[in-house]
Design a protein around this motif. Structure first.
Motif, PDB file in Angstrom:
ATOM      1  N   THR A   1       0.837  -1.200   0.000  1.00  0.00           N
ATOM      2  CA  THR A   1       0.000   0.000   0.000  1.00  0.00           C
ATOM      3  C   THR A   1       0.874   1.253   0.000  1.00  0.00           C
TER       4      THR A   1
ATOM      5  N   GLU B   1       2.474   1.639  -3.436  1.00  0.00           N
ATOM      6  CA  GLU B   1       1.498   2.124  -4.416  1.00  0.00           C
ATOM      7  C   GLU B   1       1.289   3.632  -4.261  1.00  0.00           C
ATOM      8  N   GLU B   2       1.162   4.095  -3.028  1.00  0.00           N
ATOM      9  CA  GLU B   2       0.986   5.523  -2.779  1.00  0.00           C
ATOM     10  C   GLU B   2       2.211   6.310  -3.234  1.00  0.00           C
TER      11      GLU B   2
ATOM     12  N   SER C   1       5.695   8.770 -10.192  1.00  0.00           N
ATOM     13  CA  SER C   1       5.618   7.622 -11.084  1.00  0.00           C
ATOM     14  C   SER C   1       6.950   7.290 -11.763  1.00  0.00           C
TER      15      SER C   1
END
Length: 105
Positions: A72, A75-76, A82
């Motif tokens: 998690t 992903e954050e 990115s």
């Protein structure tokens, strides 16, 4: 040769022979273990004073919870940045969460 379970005795024997001055190629031929295994056992022995790495204290449900929490967070982090590279992520995990990721050979 595929993966196989190698006894602690054989690992210790290989390290004793290497420390006694035998060539690693001779040990490889005599015992049928890879050079990489001998180097890995030496590293483990230097760190833990035994040829076998101790089991992780985190197991089962605790590991699944930690893994999910880590995913998690990753992903954050990737959502925010990115273009983040694996090295930068590994550094961030080590500094922020005290989690070390082993580099792939």
């Amino acid at each position: 040769m595929g993966n196989r379970k190698i006894s602690s005795d054989l690992k210790e024997c290989a390290l004793r022979l290497w420390n006694a001055g035998l060539d690693i190629e001779d040990i490889h031929n005599a015992l049928g273990v890879s050079h990489a295994s001998i180097y890995r056992w030496e590293s483990i022995f230097a760190e833990f004073d035994t040829v076998n790495r101790p089991p992780s204290p985190i197991r089962g449900q605790e590991l699944r919870i930690l893994t999910r929490a880590l995913m998690t967070v990753c992903e954050e982090l990737f959502a925010e940045e990115s273009d983040l590279y694996r090295d930068a992520l590994a550094t961030w995990l080590a500094l922020t969460h005290d989690i070390r990721i082993q580099p792939r050979p």
